[in-house]
Design a protein around this motif. Structure first.
Motif, short mmCIF file in Angstrom:
data_model
loop_
_atom_site.label_atom_id
_atom_site.label_comp_id
_atom_site.label_asym_id
_atom_site.label_seq_id
_atom_site.Cartn_x
_atom_site.Cartn_y
_atom_site.Cartn_z
N ARG A 134 -40.36 8.52 24.71
CA ARG A 134 -40.91 9.57 23.78
C ARG A 134 -40.08 9.53 22.29
O ARG A 134 -40.88 9.28 21.13
CB ARG A 134 -40.66 10.99 24.10
N ASN A 135 -38.90 9.42 22.38
CA ASN A 135 -38.02 9.26 21.21
C ASN A 135 -38.58 8.06 20.48
O ASN A 135 -38.46 7.83 19.25
CB ASN A 135 -36.54 9.61 21.29
N LEU A 136 -38.66 6.86 21.03
CA LEU A 136 -38.74 5.40 20.78
C LEU A 136 -40.14 5.41 20.14
O LEU A 136 -40.25 5.01 18.97
CB LEU A 136 -38.63 4.51 21.96
N LEU A 137 -41.20 6.07 20.80
CA LEU A 137 -42.53 5.95 20.13
C LEU A 137 -42.58 6.83 18.85
O LEU A 137 -43.64 6.66 18.15
CB LEU A 137 -43.62 6.71 21.28
N ILE A 138 -41.73 7.96 18.75
CA ILE A 138 -41.91 8.53 17.49
C ILE A 138 -41.38 7.61 16.48
O ILE A 138 -41.73 7.86 15.25
CB ILE A 138 -40.82 9.87 17.61
N GLN A 139 -40.31 7.06 16.73
CA GLN A 139 -40.11 5.95 15.44
C GLN A 139 -41.21 4.70 15.59
O GLN A 139 -41.37 4.26 14.46
CB GLN A 139 -38.91 5.07 16.02
N ALA A 140 -41.71 4.13 16.60
CA ALA A 140 -42.32 2.90 16.54
C ALA A 140 -43.85 3.49 16.13
O ALA A 140 -44.49 2.78 15.41
CB ALA A 140 -42.69 2.37 18.09
N CYS A 141 -44.39 4.62 16.37
CA CYS A 141 -45.73 5.07 16.21
C CYS A 141 -45.82 6.37 15.53
O CYS A 141 -46.28 7.32 16.16
CB CYS A 141 -46.23 5.02 17.62
#
Length: 462
Positions: A134-141
């Motif tokens: 979830r944290n990674l997707l906030i950055q990626a997308c």
């Protein structure tokens, strides 16, 4: 879930907008569409001949209507799925090639798969990675717009997120700057799928799926690279081309060729030129399909009952145009809905035959080369003991319906003949780059069906 994206989708479609249902309802509908549940029940909107799906894009039926386009695929026992935004009305449905969100969604899902797949065998590590996603997707997308699909390059902790580079020319997908001698590695991987029947009234089918993987170690915040794919004279054209979002421009004629349409002389056949600003890590520059004239290995499989035994005959022939140098090549002959093999007598003209530990699978190891004749054969008789719960069952392979599945890899070879001209690679940075290019052909769902029994078929001659 991105409310911003859902609001935009509703604004495009108005009263015809289909809302995304709850997680549990969407999952159930997706599993149903992928035939992972209730696959024994015939459902007209899913299972008719007109619904044969040639892509990973699905229409998922929900209580509120049909969700489209749902992009979904399976890899290493997991399902990766997303619902890209179509920036126009969905009635009538626009052609897939015009939906830019599909390529963005595919790149994001492949980035997630690349991040998660190495941990599939370690449950604890897998759980940690899913928790960080979830944290990674906030950055990626952010806000639903994919900016960096290389999930592995991101930091899972918000405390350590570095500021974006000050260089305004550096794209979001270049997360770090390389220092050293410029190097470019390109690998063309082609996978061939095949269904052979050895029957007059059934059409054999085969298809090539290619991916061009690149790793560019180049200095600079936004280096420009141009790479060209070439085909030999009279080589089959590349079709269904999908490019990575880092490609800055492309000839529209390259994207117009579709495997759904018959080939003609007007089809674009190269060279296929890709100018791009490469990400920091390896990435797939493009995907393509191709309709090659012949499959690499022609086969015939016959299985008949003689009393209490099964008599099997397998003949394989390597086409003369194919490089006779394999990393591995084997034919697996499974027996479903039967007990363990208790007796086996056979004669193989080449290679060796092994019996699996569970005694329900024969593995014919052909090795790294076919003989000079390019033909090999296997004959034998097989007897079985009583079947138990531990023995494999299959809904399709009942009676004498059976198949041989081929597994092989040919390094430094592409079935289409597609290659990278190293001299055509242009890198607009100081220094002479080191360029490495390679090819490989890998089997994927390569089936040869028993010609003496019914078999699932894609096309039948009229």
């Amino acid at each position: 879930r991105y409310p911003t994206v859902e609001i935009r989708a509703e604004s495009f479609n108005g009263s015809t907008h289909v809302p995304v249902p709850s997680d549990s309802a969407f999952l159930k509908a997706l599993l149903f569409e992928l035939r992972l549940i209730d696959d024994h029940i015939f459902v007209e909107h899913r299972d008719t001949c007109t619904q044969i799906n040639h892509s990973s894009v699905y229409s998922v039926r929900t209580e509120g209507g049909d969700l489209w386009p749902v992009l979904a695929f399976q890899k290493s026992g997991l399902i990766y799925a997303c619902l890209p935004l179509v920036e126009e009305t969905l009635e009538p449905r626009p052609p897939l090639l015009t939906v830019s969100g599909l390529s963005q969604g595919l790149a994001l899902l492949l980035g997630i798969a690349d991040y998660i797949s190495p941990s599939r065998k370690n449950e604890a590590e897998m759980s940690v990675k899913v928790g960080q996603l979830r944290n990674l997707l906030i950055q990626a997308c952010p806000l639903g717009t994919p900016l960096n699909t290389n999930i592995r390059s991101l930091n899972s902790s918000f405390d350590d997120i570095q500021e974006m580079p000050m260089d305004e020319n550096q794209p979001a997908w270049r997360s770090n700057t390389y220092k050293g001698k410029p190097q470019v590695n390109v690998c063309i991987t082609e996978k061939v799928k095949c269904m052979q029947y050895d029957k007059r009234d059934v059409v054999d089918t085969w298809q090539v799926y290619g991916a061009v993987n690149c790793k560019c170690d180049i200095e600079g915040s936004a280096p420009n690279v141009t790479l060209s794919l070439n085909l030999p004279t009279n080589g089959p054209p590349l079709q269904d081309i999908v490019v990575h979002h880092c490609v800055t421009s492309v000839d529209p004629a390259m994207l117009m060729s579709s495997s759904a349409e018959p080939l003609d002389d007007s089809v674009y056949n190269g060279p296929y030129k890709f100018p791009f600003v490469p990400p920091s890590d390896s990435f797939n520059l493009c995907y393509y399909t191709s309709q090659v004239p012949v499959p690499p290995i022609l086969g015939c499989y016959q299985l008949i009952e003689e009393g209490s035994q099964l008599k099997i005959t397998v003949n394989l022939k390597l086409h003369e145009s194919i490089k006779n140098s394999f990393e591995y090549c084997e034919a697996r002959i499974p027996f479903f809905n039967r007990g363990p093999i208790t007796r086996l007598e056979y004669k193989a003209s080449y290679g060796q035959l092994d019996l699996s530990r569970e005694k329900s699978l024969l593995v014919w190891v052909i090795g790294q080369k076919f003989p000079k004749s390019l033909e090999v054969s296997l004959t034998g008789t097989v007897s079985f003991g009583p079947a138990g719960k531990e023995h494999p069952t299959d809904y399709v392979c009942t009676g004498n319906t059976a198949y041989v599945k081929l597994y092989f890899r040919i390094p430094d070879f592409a079935l289409t003949g597609c290659y990278v001209d190293q001299h055509s690679i242009q890198i607009f940075v100081p220094g002479k780059p080191k360029i490495t290019a390679s090819q490989e052909l890998i089997s994927s769902d390569y089936y040869i069906w028993n010609s003496k029994a019914p078999a699932p078929m894609v096309y039948k001659t009229l």
